[in-house]
Design a protein around this motif. Sequence first.
Motif, PDB file in Angstrom:
ATOM      1  N   ILE A  41       4.226  -7.255   1.950  1.00  8.63           N
ATOM      2  CA  ILE A  41       4.081  -6.710   3.309  1.00  8.63           C
ATOM      3  C   ILE A  41       4.030  -5.183   3.213  1.00  8.63           C
ATOM      4  O   ILE A  41       4.891  -4.555   2.595  1.00  8.63           O
ATOM      5  N   ASN A  42       2.985  -4.599   3.849  1.00  7.14           N
ATOM      6  CA  ASN A  42       2.925  -3.131   3.945  1.00  7.14           C
ATOM      7  C   ASN A  42       2.321  -2.783   5.301  1.00  7.14           C
ATOM      8  O   ASN A  42       2.296  -3.621   6.210  1.00  7.14           O
ATOM      9  N   THR A  43       1.829  -1.542   5.449  1.00  8.38           N
ATOM     10  CA  THR A  43       1.374  -1.155   6.791  1.00  8.38           C
ATOM     11  C   THR A  43      -0.119  -0.885   6.906  1.00  8.38           C
ATOM     12  O   THR A  43      -0.583  -0.620   8.015  1.00  8.38           O
ATOM     13  N   THR A  44      -0.851  -0.873   5.815  1.00  4.28           N
ATOM     14  CA  THR A  44      -2.289  -0.646   5.982  1.00  4.28           C
ATOM     15  C   THR A  44      -3.075  -1.393   4.912  1.00  4.28           C
ATOM     16  O   THR A  44      -2.648  -1.487   3.756  1.00  4.28           O
ATOM     17  N   ALA A  45      -4.243  -1.893   5.335  1.00  2.00           N
ATOM     18  CA  ALA A  45      -5.108  -2.610   4.391  1.00  2.00           C
ATOM     19  C   ALA A  45      -6.125  -1.663   3.769  1.00  2.00           C
ATOM     20  O   ALA A  45      -6.832  -2.026   2.837  1.00  2.00           O
ATOM     21  N   ASP A  46      -6.236  -0.444   4.315  1.00  2.00           N
ATOM     22  CA  ASP A  46      -7.245   0.497   3.820  1.00  2.00           C
ATOM     23  C   ASP A  46      -6.692   1.895   3.755  1.00  2.00           C
ATOM     24  O   ASP A  46      -6.135   2.381   4.730  1.00  2.00           O
ATOM     25  N   GLY A  47      -6.898   2.544   2.617  1.00  2.00           N
ATOM     26  CA  GLY A  47      -6.492   3.949   2.500  1.00  2.00           C
ATOM     27  C   GLY A  47      -5.125   4.054   1.863  1.00  2.00           C
ATOM     28  O   GLY A  47      -4.190   3.321   2.216  1.00  2.00           O
ATOM     29  N   GLY A  48      -5.022   4.953   0.887  1.00  2.00           N
ATOM     30  CA  GLY A  48      -3.748   5.170   0.224  1.00  2.00           C
ATOM     31  C   GLY A  48      -3.562   4.216  -0.943  1.00  2.00           C
ATOM     32  O   GLY A  48      -4.265   3.200  -1.074  1.00  2.00           O
ATOM     33  N   GLY A  49      -2.606   4.569  -1.784  1.00  2.00           N
ATOM     34  CA  GLY A  49      -2.420   3.867  -3.045  1.00  2.00           C
ATOM     35  C   GLY A  49      -1.913   2.440  -2.914  1.00  2.00           C
ATOM     36  O   GLY A  49      -2.288   1.576  -3.707  1.00  2.00           O
ATOM     37  N   VAL A  50      -1.058   2.172  -1.918  1.00  2.00           N
ATOM     38  CA  VAL A  50      -0.456   0.845  -1.833  1.00  2.00           C
ATOM     39  C   VAL A  50      -1.532  -0.200  -1.514  1.00  2.00           C
ATOM     40  O   VAL A  50      -1.613  -1.259  -2.149  1.00  2.00           O
ATOM     41  N   ALA A  51      -2.381   0.109  -0.547  1.00  2.72           N
ATOM     42  CA  ALA A  51      -3.466  -0.816  -0.198  1.00  2.72           C
ATOM     43  C   ALA A  51      -4.389  -1.009  -1.399  1.00  2.72           C
ATOM     44  O   ALA A  51      -4.833  -2.127  -1.693  1.00  2.72           O
TER      45      ALA A  51
END
Length: 413
Positions: A41-51
């Motif tokens: 679970i995270n907060t974005t599907a696009d942009g940034g390293g986690v996605a």
Amino acid sequence: MLSVETTDRRLSAYEDVLGPDRRDNIRDRADRLDGKRIAHINTTADGGGVAEILHALVPLSRDVGVDVDWYVMDAPDEFYDVTKTIHNGLQGDHTTLTDEMRDTYRRVTRENARALEKRYDAIVLHDPQSLGMAPTLAERYPDTSLLWRCHIDLTTAADAYLEFVRSWLEPIDRTIVSHPTYAEAVPDEETAIVHPAIDPFTEKNRPLEELPDGLEGSDPSEYPFDVDRPLLVQVSRFDPWKDPLGVVEAYRNVRETVPDAQLVLAGGMPDDDPEGIEVYREVEAETETDEDVHLLTNLPDVGINLIQRSADVGVQKSLREGFALTVSETLWKETPVVGSNVGGIPLQVEDDENGYLVDPEDTEATTDRLVRLLEDDGLRDRLGERGRETVREQFLLPRLLEDYLTLLASEVD
Ligand code: UDP
């Protein structure tokens, strides 16, 4: 909570970079996870390293037979203002976290935890944004292992923010950070260290000639810079911690010695980063009269690929940095990197081996290393070749898959 679609990945595609031990370990862990259900679970599907990581890790985990889902939280803009403040506080900013902000955080994370219908054996909560879901998840699903994956450099966190994070950690079974020094901030003896990694087969990282013809953004003539002149590139969100204005200053210093140098700053505007547009405007105002500075936003992956390959030198002048996937992406393309000696950058850049490490406040050293590389083709080639080896040995996706599956298997066994 919104479920995220991903594009298939096959472990068999990684044969050349896998090695027999790693292949066996991945199979073994996947067997141990048979019948178990995992969620990220995270907060974005696009942009940034986690996605970026989850788009690679989730489908590859599925390919080896692990049942994995990925959700992004459903949250209003005010939540992201709060979580950006928390993110900044954890990187050393001392803005006050008001009671109202704490309430917003508690409310939105609780609502999201309540919205999770399916039962999982393990849930990985990424970054402080989703950490607040832990108590509600633990209450609803007492048998589920909860892992918190923190991608942030915690070494200079403001005390109030560290306390805030710690106040949510009680239900967490295992914390994962990117660097041993970050673990000191988290009161968990079992904290695991996992370095992020890049996927060598994406449109962002593959050789351009292997990509399908006609991809939008793949034509070098669409870009405003001149590939025959020296080019510095920083790919990063427009975020004060990535220090885009500092990069502009370094470029200006470089121009005193290399007058035809150009600069590209490429950055997306992820949904969970409300500061981006403000910082972008500031950089735009500072550079609009210079025809050799190009601000490129929301490039497709092939565009990021193209500019990292077109660059003579990659720059990562961050003031704080959890890891910086952009460094591995650039080194993989045999482009040497001048990076700040902070956070995850020195895990990847070895001074005078595959690039140079500089103190981010030391303008003179930064300028010197950039000029040195721009003026010496042989040096760039040598350091560039070693950079690719650094990434091949340590920062490719199969290693990350092995690390995650090992941790998850040990949590749910
Ligand atoms: N990125 C991108 N387009 C942009 C800027 C960044 O696709 O315009 C990607 C970049 O290639 C990398 C990720 O976003 O894969 C950024 O990850 P990193 O760890 O460097 O920094 P973070 O944004 O997570 O702080």
